[in-house]
Scaffold this active site. Sequence first.
Site, PDB file in Angstrom:
ATOM      1  N   CYS A  66      13.480  87.579  23.518  1.00 41.68           N
ATOM      2  CA  CYS A  66      12.532  87.254  24.026  1.00 41.68           C
ATOM      3  C   CYS A  66      11.088  86.057  23.968  1.00 41.68           C
ATOM      4  O   CYS A  66      12.039  84.894  23.262  1.00 41.68           O
ATOM      5  CB  CYS A  66      10.980  87.631  23.291  1.00 41.68           C
ATOM      6  SG  CYS A  66      11.823  89.486  23.342  1.00 41.68           S
ATOM      7  N   ARG A  74      16.790  81.222  26.923  1.00 42.07           N
ATOM      8  CA  ARG A  74      16.691  81.788  25.877  1.00 42.07           C
ATOM      9  C   ARG A  74      17.381  83.703  26.235  1.00 42.07           C
ATOM     10  O   ARG A  74      18.133  84.535  24.725  1.00 42.07           O
ATOM     11  CB  ARG A  74      15.268  82.104  25.451  1.00 42.07           C
ATOM     12  CG  ARG A  74      14.120  80.909  24.911  1.00 42.07           C
ATOM     13  CD  ARG A  74      12.949  81.898  24.969  1.00 42.07           C
ATOM     14  NE  ARG A  74      12.596  82.131  24.110  1.00 42.07           N
ATOM     15  CZ  ARG A  74      12.350  82.083  22.907  1.00 42.07           C
ATOM     16  NH1 ARG A  74      12.703  80.235  23.051  1.00 42.07           N
ATOM     17  NH2 ARG A  74      11.951  82.120  21.564  1.00 42.07           N
ATOM     18  N   TRP A 113      14.462  90.662  25.521  1.00 40.50           N
ATOM     19  CA  TRP A 113      15.329  90.847  24.956  1.00 40.50           C
ATOM     20  C   TRP A 113      16.070  91.997  24.455  1.00 40.50           C
ATOM     21  O   TRP A 113      15.148  92.428  23.328  1.00 40.50           O
ATOM     22  CB  TRP A 113      16.386  89.463  24.615  1.00 40.50           C
ATOM     23  CG  TRP A 113      17.831  89.476  24.134  1.00 40.50           C
ATOM     24  CD1 TRP A 113      18.597  89.455  24.908  1.00 40.50           C
ATOM     25  CD2 TRP A 113      18.207  90.115  22.717  1.00 40.50           C
ATOM     26  NE1 TRP A 113      19.539  89.725  24.289  1.00 40.50           N
ATOM     27  CE2 TRP A 113      19.331  89.656  23.172  1.00 40.50           C
ATOM     28  CE3 TRP A 113      17.847  90.077  21.742  1.00 40.50           C
ATOM     29  CZ2 TRP A 113      20.832  90.167  21.992  1.00 40.50           C
ATOM     30  CZ3 TRP A 113      18.325  90.729  21.095  1.00 40.50           C
ATOM     31  CH2 TRP A 113      20.227  90.571  21.325  1.00 40.50           C
ATOM     32  N   ASN A 126       7.107  88.408  21.239  1.00 42.95           N
ATOM     33  CA  ASN A 126       8.197  87.779  21.068  1.00 42.95           C
ATOM     34  C   ASN A 126       9.032  88.356  19.294  1.00 42.95           C
ATOM     35  O   ASN A 126       8.412  87.730  18.483  1.00 42.95           O
ATOM     36  CB  ASN A 126       8.784  86.970  21.087  1.00 42.95           C
ATOM     37  CG  ASN A 126       9.684  85.807  20.701  1.00 42.95           C
ATOM     38  OD1 ASN A 126      11.301  86.916  19.910  1.00 42.95           O
ATOM     39  ND2 ASN A 126       9.869  84.805  20.161  1.00 42.95           N
ATOM     40  N   GLY A 127       9.770  89.016  19.046  1.00 46.98           N
ATOM     41  CA  GLY A 127      10.004  89.279  17.868  1.00 46.98           C
ATOM     42  C   GLY A 127      10.230  90.506  17.342  1.00 46.98           C
ATOM     43  O   GLY A 127       9.720  91.450  18.032  1.00 46.98           O
ATOM     44  N   GLU A 130      35.672  77.967  17.397  1.00 51.62           N
ATOM     45  CA  GLU A 130      34.760  77.834  18.941  1.00 51.62           C
ATOM     46  C   GLU A 130      35.404  78.314  20.042  1.00 51.62           C
ATOM     47  O   GLU A 130      34.957  78.852  21.051  1.00 51.62           O
ATOM     48  CB  GLU A 130      34.344  76.886  17.943  1.00 51.62           C
ATOM     49  CG  GLU A 130      33.570  76.173  19.298  1.00 51.62           C
ATOM     50  CD  GLU A 130      32.574  77.333  19.538  1.00 51.62           C
ATOM     51  OE1 GLU A 130      32.108  77.789  18.447  1.00 51.62           O
ATOM     52  OE2 GLU A 130      31.517  76.797  20.138  1.00 51.62           O
ATOM     53  N   LYS A 142      33.744  80.625  22.750  1.00 48.84           N
ATOM     54  CA  LYS A 142      33.986  79.826  23.852  1.00 48.84           C
ATOM     55  C   LYS A 142      34.027  81.306  24.790  1.00 48.84           C
ATOM     56  O   LYS A 142      32.698  81.390  26.371  1.00 48.84           O
ATOM     57  CB  LYS A 142      33.820  79.021  24.296  1.00 48.84           C
ATOM     58  CG  LYS A 142      32.946  77.335  25.111  1.00 48.84           C
ATOM     59  CD  LYS A 142      31.874  77.870  24.238  1.00 48.84           C
ATOM     60  CE  LYS A 142      31.260  78.090  22.751  1.00 48.84           C
ATOM     61  NZ  LYS A 142      29.621  77.651  22.693  1.00 48.84           N
ATOM     62  N   GLU A 174      32.767  84.795  25.089  1.00 46.35           N
ATOM     63  CA  GLU A 174      31.302  85.046  25.389  1.00 46.35           C
ATOM     64  C   GLU A 174      31.012  84.706  26.461  1.00 46.35           C
ATOM     65  O   GLU A 174      30.081  85.537  27.612  1.00 46.35           O
ATOM     66  CB  GLU A 174      30.451  83.996  24.036  1.00 46.35           C
ATOM     67  CG  GLU A 174      30.414  83.003  24.859  1.00 46.35           C
ATOM     68  CD  GLU A 174      29.758  82.247  23.552  1.00 46.35           C
ATOM     69  OE1 GLU A 174      28.519  82.595  22.580  1.00 46.35           O
ATOM     70  OE2 GLU A 174      29.672  80.779  23.376  1.00 46.35           O
ATOM     71  N   HIS A 221      50.832  88.063   9.613  1.00 45.79           N
ATOM     72  CA  HIS A 221      50.425  89.124   8.405  1.00 45.79           C
ATOM     73  C   HIS A 221      49.889  90.253   9.114  1.00 45.79           C
ATOM     74  O   HIS A 221      49.251  91.020   8.822  1.00 45.79           O
ATOM     75  CB  HIS A 221      49.881  88.891   7.578  1.00 45.79           C
ATOM     76  CG  HIS A 221      50.695  87.965   6.310  1.00 45.79           C
ATOM     77  ND1 HIS A 221      51.581  88.452   5.606  1.00 45.79           N
ATOM     78  CD2 HIS A 221      50.954  86.583   6.698  1.00 45.79           C
ATOM     79  CE1 HIS A 221      51.984  87.276   5.311  1.00 45.79           C
ATOM     80  NE2 HIS A 221      51.116  85.812   6.028  1.00 45.79           N
ATOM     81  N   LYS A 277      19.963  82.778  24.190  1.00 44.74           N
ATOM     82  CA  LYS A 277      20.296  81.429  22.997  1.00 44.74           C
ATOM     83  C   LYS A 277      19.520  81.648  22.071  1.00 44.74           C
ATOM     84  O   LYS A 277      19.567  80.710  20.743  1.00 44.74           O
ATOM     85  CB  LYS A 277      19.300  80.341  24.316  1.00 44.74           C
ATOM     86  CG  LYS A 277      19.816  78.912  23.671  1.00 44.74           C
ATOM     87  CD  LYS A 277      20.726  78.843  24.373  1.00 44.74           C
ATOM     88  CE  LYS A 277      20.888  77.308  24.051  1.00 44.74           C
ATOM     89  NZ  LYS A 277      22.426  77.167  23.453  1.00 44.74           N
TER      90      LYS A 277
HETATM   91  C1  F6R Z   1      27.510  80.997  20.529  1.00 45.73           C
HETATM   92  C2  F6R Z   1      26.033  80.717  20.542  1.00 45.73           C
HETATM   93  C3  F6R Z   1      25.711  80.912  19.850  1.00 45.73           C
HETATM   94  C4  F6R Z   1      25.013  80.361  18.494  1.00 45.73           C
HETATM   95  C5  F6R Z   1      24.169  81.179  17.190  1.00 45.73           C
HETATM   96  C6  F6R Z   1      23.699  80.008  16.605  1.00 45.73           C
HETATM   97  O1  F6R Z   1      27.662  79.633  22.034  1.00 45.73           O
HETATM   98  O2  F6R Z   1      25.537  79.474  21.350  1.00 45.73           O
HETATM   99  O3  F6R Z   1      26.511  81.743  18.299  1.00 45.73           O
HETATM  100  O4  F6R Z   1      25.612  78.761  17.994  1.00 45.73           O
HETATM  101  O5  F6R Z   1      23.602  81.623  17.359  1.00 45.73           O
HETATM  102  O6  F6R Z   1      22.190  79.148  17.205  1.00 45.73           O
HETATM  103  P1  F6R Z   1      21.735  77.806  16.289  1.00 45.73           P
HETATM  104  O7  F6R Z   1      23.113  77.032  16.440  1.00 45.73           O
HETATM  105  O8  F6R Z   1      20.537  78.275  17.208  1.00 45.73           O
HETATM  106  O9  F6R Z   1      21.094  78.300  15.235  1.00 45.73           O
END
Ligand code: F6R
Length: 602
Positions: free
Chosen positions: A2, A28, A75, A99-100, A474, A478, A481, A497, A597
């Site tokens: 949020c 976000r 969210w 927010n929370g 990673e 990527k 997602e 395995h 985000k």
């Molecule tokens: C993936 C991504 C998330 C963040 C994770 C931690 O692309 O962005 O997996 O890496 O939510 O977020 P931060 O780095 O903001 O603590």
Amino acid sequence: MCGIIGYTTRKNNSVEVALSGLKNLEYRGYDSSGIAFFDGEKMDIIKSKGKISNLDDKLSNFNTNSCCAIAHTRWATHGEPNETNAHPHQVGKVTLVHNGIIENYSVLKDELLKNGYTFKSETDTEVAAAYLDYCYSKTQDKLQALVDACKAFRGSYAFDVVYEDEPTTIYATRKDSPLVIGYSHDGNFAASDISAILNYTNKYSLIEEGEFVKVTKDIVTFYNKDLHEIEKKSETATWDAAQYQKNGYEHFMLKEIYEQPKAISDIFNRYYTNCSYKDLDFSKFDKIHIVACGSAMHASLVGKYLLQTYGKIPVMVEIASEYRYSEELITPSTLLIVVSQSGETADTLAALRLAKEKGAYVVGIVNAVGSTIAREVDKCIYTYAGPEIAVATTKGYTSQVAVFSTLALMAMEQKGLLDKNIEKLIKNDMLNIEEKINSVISNREKYLEIANQIYKHNDLFFIGRGIDSTVCMEGSLKLKEISYMHSESYSAGELKHGTISLIDKGTPVISIATDEKLFEKTVSNIKETKARGSFSIFVTTENHIDNCDEFADEVIILPKATDFTEPILTVIALQLVAYETAKLRGCDIDKPRNLAKSVTVE
Ligand code: F6R
């Protein structure tokens, strides 16, 4: 997660300004939005499911001249994304955005039901609004009511509140969710982050946990938890509004991929010229824990590899939400490194607080300047990569890896493990990173060609060994997602395995083999998948391409570098494969479904 913004002004444009702030908070992640504004008599509330443009369309049917508005992107946590559950929530004399999460909302709801309150939505936030109204009905004092309500709330919150009998004043407070106060020529703001207000001002103050704020169009007053007035410094944001624009790129993600050459070379240049963390003495600690979530955790795994392999320091990496279950391992001689782009991730914040309670020394690798994690750690190493808007991190991740490379180098130096020749090699590698990243990025045609081969598949595998296996994780994240393709990352030697049963005719397997020592073993594992019909995409360095036709249908060739920068080059190629694939699949690249985000709930 949020986002909130409140604006009270001498003009009549609070709705327009709040809406433009909401648009800057879109990154976000959200699934509905809403706004409440003072229409001269009462607070009008308009909400909409889906994009902010839907809310904008709805608002065009109303007279939105207003001098005070509070707005929200939601969210969903409690209750599905729909208009009823969207904020603002209004109960009695209280209208608020939040927010929370109020964790004990059902206990409070029972108490309120007994006192005659009724509820329309499934949300914890409507309960918070009702509880605040209940407190206000008892004290008749707006700040005291907020203090009393917050004492009863368990969980996290940033609130913007407007009371019916003072409809141009915003009351705000926060705990475990971010909130900044902004000062502009025409009025004042209370918003989730600076991006929301940067179109209007770069002057802001941060609110600490448990502080309360009264925001009017002319003056902002800060209070501590006992409601004594306190002084606050105003700060000036160094990020400007232009950094929140796409600047000609089709997506923020692409823009941020292209920002990596500079972001990474800046980190290495700073390390060699003006390093703020060279005084970190690893010998003071008997162990290092690195804790983070998602991509930041993947960057931590690269960090672990480098610190262990080159700095000869044992390191444990833990997912932040699991760290509390290792509580007994945290002691005053533990160095905890927390890694976070946003600096607001609730799980990482909880881990850092736990470690501090146990007496550990906590270092943060953080991008967002002034964020909660940056402020609470004992020492903050900023990555200074600039704002990251695309939900899927790119420069956030690589800049974390770059900082780890410098920490590993420091550990080698401190332990006397850095001989002159190696030092020269690594320095040369780091100081020439910009050119190498640019050469990886310039291979766009190849990434598109590969995307065309894989985008119709439903399953894909990444395999690698050693440092390459951490990059596989990673690359796989990527891809899944942003393209919604199912993808798994496996240590190359582990595939046989069990998981190899999923490899069938045509299944794409992306394998990474940049590590000289592990090359042959990885190639054997690739051949095992090829024997089962995989479509083999091979990622390697320019010195390893002879004879790879035997086991590779496609090859991505990277510049040769040391382990201190190779993971950065490798992942950038994978970021671009994911980007092109998601584009071919018609996905919403910057705002993938269900993702946020800044993950401010545990
Ligand atoms: C993936 C991504 C998330 C963040 C994770 C931690 O692309 O962005 O997996 O890496 O939510 O977020 P931060 O780095 O903001 O603590």
